[in-house]
Design a protein around this motif. Structure first.
Motif, PDB file in Angstrom:
ATOM      1  N   THR A 132       0.830  -1.206   0.000  1.00 35.12           N
ATOM      2  CA  THR A 132       0.000   0.000   0.000  1.00 35.12           C
ATOM      3  C   THR A 132       0.863   1.253   0.000  1.00 35.12           C
ATOM      4  OG1 THR A 132      -1.829  -1.138   1.107  1.00 35.12           O
ATOM      5  CG2 THR A 132      -1.778   1.268   1.275  1.00 35.12           C
ATOM      6  N   LEU A 133       1.954   1.243   0.739  1.00 39.29           N
ATOM      7  CA  LEU A 133       2.858   2.388   0.742  1.00 39.29           C
ATOM      8  C   LEU A 133       3.411   2.646  -0.653  1.00 39.29           C
ATOM      9  CD1 LEU A 133       4.551   4.602   2.101  1.00 39.29           C
ATOM     10  CD2 LEU A 133       6.225   2.822   2.701  1.00 39.29           C
ATOM     11  N   LEU A 134       3.812   1.598  -1.362  1.00 38.54           N
ATOM     12  CA  LEU A 134       4.337   1.772  -2.722  1.00 38.54           C
ATOM     13  C   LEU A 134       3.290   2.395  -3.635  1.00 38.54           C
ATOM     14  CD1 LEU A 134       6.219  -1.632  -3.192  1.00 38.54           C
ATOM     15  CD2 LEU A 134       7.235   0.614  -2.757  1.00 38.54           C
ATOM     16  N   GLU A 183      -0.188   3.203  13.440  1.00 38.20           N
ATOM     17  CA  GLU A 183       1.051   2.724  12.811  1.00 38.20           C
ATOM     18  C   GLU A 183       0.994   2.872  11.295  1.00 38.20           C
ATOM     19  OE1 GLU A 183       3.545  -1.404  12.021  1.00 38.20           O
ATOM     20  OE2 GLU A 183       1.699  -1.458  13.181  1.00 38.20           O
ATOM     21  N   VAL A 184      -0.115   2.455  10.692  1.00 43.30           N
ATOM     22  CA  VAL A 184      -0.252   2.554   9.237  1.00 43.30           C
ATOM     23  C   VAL A 184      -0.112   4.004   8.786  1.00 43.30           C
ATOM     24  CG1 VAL A 184      -1.891   2.346   7.324  1.00 43.30           C
ATOM     25  CG2 VAL A 184      -1.597   0.445   8.929  1.00 43.30           C
ATOM     26  N   LEU A 185      -0.810   4.892   9.449  1.00 41.07           N
ATOM     27  CA  LEU A 185      -0.764   6.295   9.051  1.00 41.07           C
ATOM     28  C   LEU A 185       0.620   6.896   9.288  1.00 41.07           C
ATOM     29  CD1 LEU A 185      -4.255   7.517  10.299  1.00 41.07           C
ATOM     30  CD2 LEU A 185      -3.579   6.862   7.983  1.00 41.07           C
ATOM     31  N   ALA A 186       1.300   6.470  10.349  1.00 39.43           N
ATOM     32  CA  ALA A 186       2.648   6.967  10.602  1.00 39.43           C
ATOM     33  C   ALA A 186       3.607   6.543   9.497  1.00 39.43           C
ATOM     34  CB  ALA A 186       3.141   6.468  11.959  1.00 39.43           C
ATOM     35  N   VAL A 187       3.484   5.295   9.051  1.00 41.14           N
ATOM     36  CA  VAL A 187       4.342   4.799   7.974  1.00 41.14           C
ATOM     37  C   VAL A 187       4.068   5.570   6.686  1.00 41.14           C
ATOM     38  CG1 VAL A 187       4.801   2.809   6.480  1.00 41.14           C
ATOM     39  CG2 VAL A 187       4.684   2.513   8.968  1.00 41.14           C
ATOM     40  N   LEU A 188       2.794   5.780   6.363  1.00 39.86           N
ATOM     41  CA  LEU A 188       2.458   6.510   5.146  1.00 39.86           C
ATOM     42  C   LEU A 188       2.917   7.962   5.229  1.00 39.86           C
ATOM     43  CD1 LEU A 188      -1.112   5.104   4.389  1.00 39.86           C
ATOM     44  CD2 LEU A 188       1.023   4.502   3.259  1.00 39.86           C
ATOM     45  N   ARG A 189       2.748   8.572   6.383  1.00 43.03           N
ATOM     46  CA  ARG A 189       3.203   9.962   6.536  1.00 43.03           C
ATOM     47  C   ARG A 189       4.715  10.055   6.382  1.00 43.03           C
ATOM     48  NH1 ARG A 189       1.569  13.144  11.894  1.00 43.03           N
ATOM     49  NH2 ARG A 189       2.752  11.418  12.812  1.00 43.03           N
TER      50      ARG A 189
END
Length: 346
Positions: free
Chosen positions: A63-65, A117-123
């Motif tokens: 998802t990040l990619l 955690e998900v939002l922190a990684v994306l940010r």
């Protein structure tokens, strides 16, 4: 996203389609499907995220990619938390395997921690979503059995069931607010053509003090009825709650001709409006009428739509989710990956 018209697409399968050899073409050139969508007027992309899915597609890493690609093209991002390892919808809202034994406060904390955690990684990756869904089609709750509020034919959910669901929703919403106050929060149910069911659900959200910004609806005419029902629903929701509204899933067929070996979920026109045949031109005419319905929502509260899986062309038979491609006549690209006229409807 608060004021501009959203012409969005859910392309959650695109990563896997590309890895499986699917190709897209603009005029005579092969190209990036996201770029073709953007050049067709698309300004927002929706991606679903599963906790630990089979085959890894739609997990956090993939998802990040995809989210980085979306942002690099100048489009906005709607992130759709399913809170499951697989499909979450009105018939399936199962806990991720790692959360199987969690209940009550422990489960709420897991929702908070995972969302944060998900939002922190994306940010950190420069791809913070502009909008987030807390659950997908949560008409009957989420994270079953803990957050289940009923199912088709079940009695009205007890207050305790609603309290458990709302505790989970508040945990996810709290994580979004703690990450970035600018990220808008959507609650999404599947009742696009059902005003009574929609009002019943969102009345309860109001009574429970759920803090959200946008109402999301799924609307497929073969399941949810004629456009007149959608229009009435949007009007009543806008009048009662004063919140923005998005039809966050929709589609329409452009053919009944299947590629050999690929089934179709919509095989004939029995449940379709007669004015819009299953042709490229009929699909485009339908999408214009559909978008016009949303635009006519009182007080400008209808702010856009997302087309579900417009890129799911019949390029491969095996999928990591164990799901056959039965969507190839509901795309916005033909079987060879060339854009259809409906893509260009404003």
């Amino acid at each position: 996203m608060e004021s501009a018209w959203i012409k969005g697409m859910d392309v959650s399968f695109l990563d896997e389609i590309e890895q499986g050899g699917g190709m897209f073409h603009d005029a005579t050139e092969s190209g990036d499907a996201l770029r073709i969508l953007r050049d067709g007027g698309v300004n927002s992309i929706r991606l679903r995220i599963w906790n630990d899915p089979p085959g890894t597609y739609c997990n956090l890493e993939r998802t990040l990619l995809m989210a980085k690609r979306v942002k690099a093209l100048g489009m906005q991002l709607l992130l759709d938390f399913h809170y499951s390892d697989r499909w979450a919808d009105p018939a399936n809202q199962w806990k991720p395997a790692l959360w199987t034994d969690l209940q009550g406060r422990e489960l709420e904390q897991a929702v908070y921690d995972y969302t944060y955690e998900v939002l922190a990684v994306l940010r950190a990756g420069g791809a913070l979503p502009d909008m987030v869904q807390i659950g997908n089609e949560i008409t009957y709750g989420m994270l079953w059995p803990d957050g289940r509020i009923g199912a088709e034919g079940d009695p009205v959910a007890a207050d305790g069931q609603w309290a458990r669901l709302c505790g989970l929703l508040k945990a996810g919403i709290g994580a979004v607010r703690d990450t970035d106050e600018s990220v808008r929060i959507m609650l999404h149910i599947d009742r696009g053509g059902d005003p009574e069911g929609s009002l019943s659900f969102f009345d309860r959200m109001e009574a429970e003090g759920i803090d959200y910004d946008v109402i999301g609806l799924s609307y497929y005419p073969w399941w949810h009825g004629p456009l007149e029902q959608l229009s009435r629903n949007l009007d009543e929701l806008a009048a009662r709650y004063g919140r923005d509204l998005i039809v966050v899933e929709t589609a329409y067929p452009w053919t009944f001709r299947a590629k050999e070996g690929f089934p179709l979920i919509v095989e004939n026109d029995e449940a379709l409006p007669a004015a819009y045949p299953a042709t490229p031109e009929g699909q485009a005419a339908y999408m214009k009428a559909f978008a016009d319905v949303i635009r006519r929502t009182p007080a400008g509260r209808g702010i856009g739509f997302y087309y579900w899986e417009p890129c799911w062309i019949p390029s491969q038979r095996e999928w990591s989710v164990g799901h056959a491609n039965n969507w190839s006549n509901l795309t916005l690209f033909d079987h060879d990956g060339r854009p259809l006229p409906a893509l260009y409807i404003p």
